[in-house]
Write an enzyme that holds these catalytic residues in place. Sequence first.
Site, PDB file in Angstrom:
ATOM      1  N   LYS A 154       0.830  -1.195   0.000  1.00 19.73           N
ATOM      2  CA  LYS A 154       0.000   0.000   0.000  1.00 19.73           C
ATOM      3  C   LYS A 154       0.873   1.256   0.000  1.00 19.73           C
ATOM      4  O   LYS A 154       2.072   1.206   0.307  1.00 19.73           O
ATOM      5  CB  LYS A 154      -0.900   0.019   1.247  1.00 19.73           C
ATOM      6  CG  LYS A 154      -1.986  -1.041   1.260  1.00 19.73           C
ATOM      7  CD  LYS A 154      -2.820  -0.920   2.529  1.00 19.73           C
ATOM      8  CE  LYS A 154      -3.914  -1.960   2.565  1.00 19.73           C
ATOM      9  NZ  LYS A 154      -4.952  -1.731   1.542  1.00 19.73           N
ATOM     10  N   ASP A 167      -8.403  -2.804   9.858  1.00 16.71           N
ATOM     11  CA  ASP A 167      -8.794  -3.793   8.850  1.00 16.71           C
ATOM     12  C   ASP A 167      -9.382  -5.053   9.488  1.00 16.71           C
ATOM     13  O   ASP A 167      -9.786  -5.968   8.780  1.00 16.71           O
ATOM     14  CB  ASP A 167      -7.595  -4.146   7.968  1.00 16.71           C
ATOM     15  CG  ASP A 167      -8.002  -4.476   6.535  1.00 16.71           C
ATOM     16  OD1 ASP A 167      -9.117  -4.104   6.140  1.00 16.71           O
ATOM     17  OD2 ASP A 167      -7.205  -5.103   5.820  1.00 16.71           O
ATOM     18  N   GLU A 220      -6.008  -9.717   0.394  1.00 15.37           N
ATOM     19  CA  GLU A 220      -5.850 -10.781   1.395  1.00 15.37           C
ATOM     20  C   GLU A 220      -7.132 -11.099   2.151  1.00 15.37           C
ATOM     21  O   GLU A 220      -7.337 -12.234   2.591  1.00 15.37           O
ATOM     22  CB  GLU A 220      -4.746 -10.386   2.389  1.00 15.37           C
ATOM     23  CG  GLU A 220      -5.165  -9.471   3.539  1.00 15.37           C
ATOM     24  CD  GLU A 220      -5.726  -8.132   3.114  1.00 15.37           C
ATOM     25  OE1 GLU A 220      -6.606  -7.617   3.825  1.00 15.37           O
ATOM     26  OE2 GLU A 220      -5.296  -7.596   2.074  1.00 15.37           O
ATOM     27  N   ARG A 275     -10.273 -11.383   1.219  1.00 18.08           N
ATOM     28  CA  ARG A 275     -11.147 -12.392   0.594  1.00 18.08           C
ATOM     29  C   ARG A 275     -10.559 -13.792   0.707  1.00 18.08           C
ATOM     30  O   ARG A 275     -11.298 -14.767   0.694  1.00 18.08           O
ATOM     31  CB  ARG A 275     -11.472 -12.010  -0.845  1.00 18.08           C
ATOM     32  CG  ARG A 275     -10.306 -11.987  -1.792  1.00 18.08           C
ATOM     33  CD  ARG A 275     -10.533 -11.001  -2.925  1.00 18.08           C
ATOM     34  NE  ARG A 275     -10.537  -9.637  -2.444  1.00 18.08           N
ATOM     35  CZ  ARG A 275     -10.924  -8.585  -3.172  1.00 18.08           C
ATOM     36  NH1 ARG A 275     -11.348  -8.769  -4.407  1.00 18.08           N
ATOM     37  NH2 ARG A 275     -10.877  -7.378  -2.676  1.00 18.08           N
TER      38      ARG A 275
END
Length: 258
Positions: free
Chosen positions: A113, A124, A185, A187
């Site tokens: 990122k 997250d 990541e 999913r």
Amino acid sequence: TSALEEGARQARAVVAGTYLARDLVNAPANVATPAFLANAAAALEGRGGLRVAVHDAAWAAQHRMGAFLAVARGSANEPRFVVMEHNADRDDLPAVVLVGKGVTFDTGGFSLKTRDGMVPMKADMAGAAAVIGAMATVAELGLELRVVGLCPCVENMADGRAYRPSDVIVAGDGTSIEVLSTDAEGRLALADALVHAKRYAPAAVVDIATLTGASMVALGAGVSSSLFANDDGLAGELARAAEETGERVWRMPLFEEY
């Protein structure tokens, strides 16, 4: 008076669950590791008969959770897979499974990122925090449902063991997945949790995730959550709940092309 007391009891249970979720999300990532998140869930063991099991990487390997474990490979913080069960022995009740994304920090892995994009990534794991908070409320209220909370807790980092773009990994149901971005990541972790959800023969599965910034592109930051559903009745129930609580959802299409 009894109606007021019952209303207050329900309000206390909902607020306590909400506060728990909020505090977990606000904790910094050096504190809120996968083990920390799992311990927060385990602290609810026995409340209203709630059962909590915390599983490690070896357990996940036994269950062939190749997608979940691929995300975990690059981190020094070991993953945890949390299973929370309310009315675990009540096979006569319909089962509802809540699945929450528990990525405690997301660097994006090798698909790194940006500097600014990484700053809020301690949050997250908000999906898992929401599930843990919801399970605390469910247990406190003693709902006449069998409710299961599943939280794949993992950290997405980059080191010599981390998974790479172009890797092919295999999820728990045998589905092979080609990785195009290691920043997808969530999913992967959720895929193995959803496979695990099948064993409860659920009447409904609700998957809660901070899955993609594209939702904010579509609907605006802080405006609404994207709702994807393959059951109109369940979608309607969720929309009504969202309206009552002031937490908007907007149903997105699931065309065959998608």
